[in-house]
Design a protein around this motif. Structure first.
Motif, PDB file in Angstrom:
ATOM      1  N   GLY B 126       0.758  -1.191   0.039  1.00 16.29           N
ATOM      2  CA  GLY B 126      -0.151   0.097   0.071  1.00 16.29           C
ATOM      3  C   GLY B 126       1.044   1.183  -0.056  1.00 16.29           C
ATOM      4  N   PHE B 127       1.809   1.284   0.639  1.00 13.85           N
ATOM      5  CA  PHE B 127       2.876   2.174   0.865  1.00 13.85           C
ATOM      6  C   PHE B 127       3.327   2.656  -0.419  1.00 13.85           C
ATOM      7  N   ALA B 128       3.909   1.407  -1.165  1.00 17.04           N
ATOM      8  CA  ALA B 128       4.546   1.387  -2.377  1.00 17.04           C
ATOM      9  C   ALA B 128       3.599   2.267  -3.608  1.00 17.04           C
ATOM     10  N   SER B 129       2.274   1.971  -3.304  1.00 19.50           N
ATOM     11  CA  SER B 129       1.499   2.439  -4.492  1.00 19.50           C
ATOM     12  C   SER B 129       1.265   4.045  -4.091  1.00 19.50           C
ATOM     13  N   ILE B 130       1.688   4.814  -3.061  1.00 22.09           N
ATOM     14  CA  ILE B 130       1.527   5.953  -2.909  1.00 22.09           C
ATOM     15  C   ILE B 130       2.841   6.705  -3.545  1.00 22.09           C
ATOM     16  N   SER B 131       2.508   7.756  -4.377  1.00 23.49           N
ATOM     17  CA  SER B 131       3.772   8.471  -5.533  1.00 23.49           C
ATOM     18  C   SER B 131       4.788   9.276  -4.317  1.00 23.49           C
ATOM     19  N   ARG B 132       5.831   9.439  -4.714  1.00 27.63           N
ATOM     20  CA  ARG B 132       6.830   9.991  -3.999  1.00 27.63           C
ATOM     21  C   ARG B 132       6.393  11.675  -4.005  1.00 27.63           C
ATOM     22  N   ASP B 133       5.680  12.081  -4.983  1.00 23.97           N
ATOM     23  CA  ASP B 133       5.180  13.406  -4.635  1.00 23.97           C
ATOM     24  C   ASP B 133       4.286  13.628  -3.335  1.00 23.97           C
ATOM     25  N   GLN B 134       3.432  12.735  -3.172  1.00 24.70           N
ATOM     26  CA  GLN B 134       2.765  12.864  -2.033  1.00 24.70           C
ATOM     27  C   GLN B 134       3.634  13.043  -0.837  1.00 24.70           C
ATOM     28  N   TYR B 135       4.537  12.161  -0.597  1.00 26.80           N
ATOM     29  CA  TYR B 135       5.347  11.933   0.497  1.00 26.80           C
ATOM     30  C   TYR B 135       5.997  13.553   0.583  1.00 26.80           C
ATOM     31  N   GLN B 136       6.533  14.072  -0.448  1.00 26.77           N
ATOM     32  CA  GLN B 136       7.143  15.459  -0.522  1.00 26.77           C
ATOM     33  C   GLN B 136       6.358  16.365  -0.378  1.00 26.77           C
ATOM     34  N   ALA B 137       4.861  16.425  -0.690  1.00 27.56           N
ATOM     35  CA  ALA B 137       3.852  17.380  -0.494  1.00 27.56           C
ATOM     36  C   ALA B 137       3.728  17.515   1.123  1.00 27.56           C
ATOM     37  N   VAL B 138       3.561  16.374   1.694  1.00 31.95           N
ATOM     38  CA  VAL B 138       3.334  16.417   3.077  1.00 31.95           C
ATOM     39  C   VAL B 138       4.564  16.935   3.806  1.00 31.95           C
ATOM     40  N   LEU B 139       5.676  16.729   3.475  1.00 31.86           N
ATOM     41  CA  LEU B 139       6.971  17.031   4.308  1.00 31.86           C
ATOM     42  C   LEU B 139       7.038  18.695   4.033  1.00 31.86           C
ATOM     43  N   MET B 143       5.122  19.075   8.253  1.00 34.64           N
ATOM     44  CA  MET B 143       4.848  17.862   9.453  1.00 34.64           C
ATOM     45  C   MET B 143       6.250  17.298   9.173  1.00 34.64           C
ATOM     46  N   THR B 144       6.223  16.469  10.452  1.00 40.11           N
ATOM     47  CA  THR B 144       7.635  15.679  10.896  1.00 40.11           C
ATOM     48  C   THR B 144       7.116  14.211  10.173  1.00 40.11           C
ATOM     49  N   GLN B 145       8.396  13.671  10.119  1.00 43.31           N
ATOM     50  CA  GLN B 145       7.893  12.203   9.663  1.00 43.31           C
ATOM     51  C   GLN B 145       6.944  11.335  10.407  1.00 43.31           C
ATOM     52  N   VAL B 146       7.101  11.387  11.718  1.00 48.24           N
ATOM     53  CA  VAL B 146       6.070  10.953  12.334  1.00 48.24           C
ATOM     54  C   VAL B 146       4.713  10.995  12.220  1.00 48.24           C
ATOM     55  N   GLN B 147       4.517  12.547  11.975  1.00 49.46           N
ATOM     56  CA  GLN B 147       3.242  13.183  11.743  1.00 49.46           C
ATOM     57  C   GLN B 147       2.732  12.794  10.522  1.00 49.46           C
ATOM     58  N   MET B 148       3.802  12.758   9.539  1.00 48.30           N
ATOM     59  CA  MET B 148       3.311  12.424   8.249  1.00 48.30           C
ATOM     60  C   MET B 148       2.767  11.121   7.898  1.00 48.30           C
ATOM     61  N   TYR B 149       3.223   9.937   8.722  1.00 54.30           N
ATOM     62  CA  TYR B 149       2.943   8.875   8.697  1.00 54.30           C
ATOM     63  C   TYR B 149       1.474   8.721   9.463  1.00 54.30           C
ATOM     64  N   ARG B 150       1.437   9.314  10.422  1.00 58.32           N
ATOM     65  CA  ARG B 150       0.344   9.098  11.221  1.00 58.32           C
ATOM     66  C   ARG B 150      -0.731   9.819  10.765  1.00 58.32           C
ATOM     67  N   TYR B 151      -0.826  10.930  10.088  1.00 60.84           N
ATOM     68  CA  TYR B 151      -1.772  11.494   9.603  1.00 60.84           C
ATOM     69  C   TYR B 151      -2.198  11.558   8.255  1.00 60.84           C
ATOM     70  N   VAL B 152      -1.432  11.181   7.163  1.00 58.12           N
ATOM     71  CA  VAL B 152      -1.325  11.181   6.061  1.00 58.12           C
ATOM     72  C   VAL B 152      -1.326   9.653   5.316  1.00 58.12           C
ATOM     73  N   ILE B 153       0.081   9.164   5.380  1.00 58.06           N
ATOM     74  CA  ILE B 153       0.188   8.102   4.736  1.00 58.06           C
ATOM     75  C   ILE B 153      -0.312   6.783   5.251  1.00 58.06           C
ATOM     76  N   ILE B 154      -0.543   6.459   6.468  1.00 59.77           N
ATOM     77  CA  ILE B 154      -1.234   5.270   6.887  1.00 59.77           C
ATOM     78  C   ILE B 154      -2.653   5.305   6.551  1.00 59.77           C
ATOM     79  N   PRO B 155      -3.287   6.360   6.976  1.00 66.51           N
ATOM     80  CA  PRO B 155      -4.745   6.570   6.736  1.00 66.51           C
ATOM     81  C   PRO B 155      -5.028   6.301   5.219  1.00 66.51           C
ATOM     82  N   TYR B 156      -4.167   6.973   4.439  1.00 62.16           N
ATOM     83  CA  TYR B 156      -4.164   6.491   2.901  1.00 62.16           C
ATOM     84  C   TYR B 156      -3.965   5.153   2.518  1.00 62.16           C
ATOM     85  N   ALA B 157      -2.794   4.742   3.077  1.00 57.46           N
ATOM     86  CA  ALA B 157      -2.575   3.524   2.395  1.00 57.46           C
ATOM     87  C   ALA B 157      -3.600   2.319   2.965  1.00 57.46           C
TER      88      ALA B 157
END
Lengths: 218, 238
Positions: B126-139, B143-157
């Protein structure tokens, strides 16, 4: 450390041999039946498509242990005499694993695009030549990783024949454990044995996966 | 060919067998649900470990998945049940073995640990299917790394992987049947027990098959509702 394992080494290895035998029989029957199931799942004839689809969906929704028990109960009724657990286990594994192999074959077949087949015809290949030189080799290459993975799963699944008393590796380990009470080393040994075999298999599967990925880029 | 078998379907509802089957079904559902909670929490955690930038964490996640996927579940269960208490030393082992319904707890923990490794693989995909752009946009929003996973990436994945998680949720109920080998009185165990008493195991196991089928259909229906509710707007549905 592994004293109880060494004392009963040949007994345990005999169990491993039965595990391999059962897995080999399951694959020898399950893969050909799986090919038929896969063909049935893409058939346009509804008298073939629906029964095969119901068979696949039914088997995939029930636990393997129950299938093993069911055949263990039904086989004596058909043959009229009490039977050895081995043939009954083989039949249940073939019926069970064929549904999983069938889905792999179906996916492999459906991964071949119409354009590719048309392109082959355009070069002047006949239908049988297209199947022989284009579709089958490409589909097979794409299915290879899943086929290996499912074969490993089949090997792991054979340990469930434990429930009908088949003396394979897990059953023999538990027999030894009842006498020696050395659970950590005995089940640890069984776990390590399976791990080595299955991990090697998963590495091979990943190697083919990588090959498919490269072939698709080109 | 001799066909001397007389069917007796009443073993599915006659007293006391009907109650055995219902009790077994209840245990199957309990074990499946409780193990699923462990599998989800641990699986999401391990799946996340496998994509962090810290090398040792990645190794730990990979080692866990490889270990639990490459050993048959029945072997794991035997190890936890028979060898598990001994790992705590002789004295504690005796106390642990005296716990009533020990096999129930071992089944839940063992099934949870095993399924977690499978959930982790789906989470990683699921993580692999999220594009790089999204990670960069969140950062870039600070947001910190932990916040990024907690609020965006994990709920999305998690939303992306609902279909494969449905399959795992089905598998957990099927795999719970393996716990009969450590004496847990779940559905498969009860159908076997009916055979031991009445010699009508064929009817009992056939009945159990349809109960599993019904359970599976309910899970698919339930997960379908969840999938609909948490659908990501703008994505192509199935």
């Amino acid at each position: 450390m592994f004293d109880a394992v060494f004392r009963n080494f040949s007994f345990l290895m005999g169990g491993l041999l039965i595990t391999f035998k059962l897995a080999a029989c399951a694959l020898a029957g399950g893969i050909p039946l799986g090919i038929l199931v896969g063909l049935g799942r893409i058939s346009k004839n509804k008298w073939i498509y629906y029964p095969v689809t119901y068979y696949v969906n039914f088997i995939r929704n029930i636990p393997l242990i129950l299938v093993i028990f069911w055949f263990y109960f039904v086989m004596p009724i058909i043959t009229g005499s009490s039977i050895d657990p081995f043939p009954s286990a083989v039949v249940s594994f073939i019926v069970f694993e064929a549904t999983y192999f069938g889905e792999i074959f179906r996916a492999g077949y459906q991964s071949i695009s119409k354009d590719l087949v048309n392109a082959a015809f355009a070069t002047g290949l006949t239908y049988s030549q297209t199947v022989r030189y284009i579709t089958v080799p490409i589909a097979f290459r794409r299915m290879m990783p899943s086929l290996i993975t499912q074969s490993i799963v089949t090997l792991q699944d054979t340990s469930l024949a434990f429930v009908i008393g088949l003396p394979e590796l897990v059953r023999r380990a538990s027999i030894v454990d009842n006498l020696e009470v050395r659970s950590i080393q005995l089940f640890g040994f069984v776990a390590i044995t399976f791990f080595i075999i299955c991990y090697t298999g998963s590495k091979i599967s990943r190697y083919y996966e990588e090959k498919v990925r490269k072939a698709n880029i080109l | 060919m001799r066909f001397a078998y007389e069917f007796d379907w009443s073993v599915l509802w006659r007293h006391p067998y009907g109650i055995w089957i219902l009790k077994g079904l209840l245990v199957t559902i309990e074990v499946g649900l409780l193990a699923w909670i462990i599998a989800l929490i641990l699986g999401i955690f391990i799946g996340t470990l496998r994509i962090t930038t810290w090398r040792w964490m990645r190794f730990l996640g990979t080692a866990y998945v490889e270990l639990f996927r490459n050993i048959p579940f029945i072997v794991q269960l035997f190890f936890w049940f028979y060898a598990g208490p001994m790992l705590f030393g002789e004295k504690l082992a005796h106390q642990i073995n005296r716990i009533p319904d020990l096999n129930f707890y071992v089944a839940i923990i063992g099934l949870g640990l095993y399924t977690a490794s499978r959930v982790a693989e789906h989470v990683r995909a699921g993580f692999a299917s999220i594009s790089r752009d999204q990670y960069q946009a969140v950062l870039s929003t600070g947001m910190t790394q932990v916040q990024m996973y907690r609020y965006v990436i994990i709920p999305y994945a998690l939303r992306i992987i609902i279909p494969p998680l449905t399959t795992e949720f089905l598998t957990i109920f099927k795999n719970s049947s393996v716990a009969m080998t450590i004496g847990l009185a779940e559905l498969t165990f009860q159908s076997y027990r009916i055979d031991a008493v009445t010699f009508h195991g064929l009817e009992a196991t056939t009945g159990a098959m349809f109960i599993y089928l019904f359970l599976g259909l309910s899970v698919v229906k339930f997960m379908g509702l969840i999938e609909k509710k948490y659908k990501i707007k703008g994505m192509v549905g199935r």
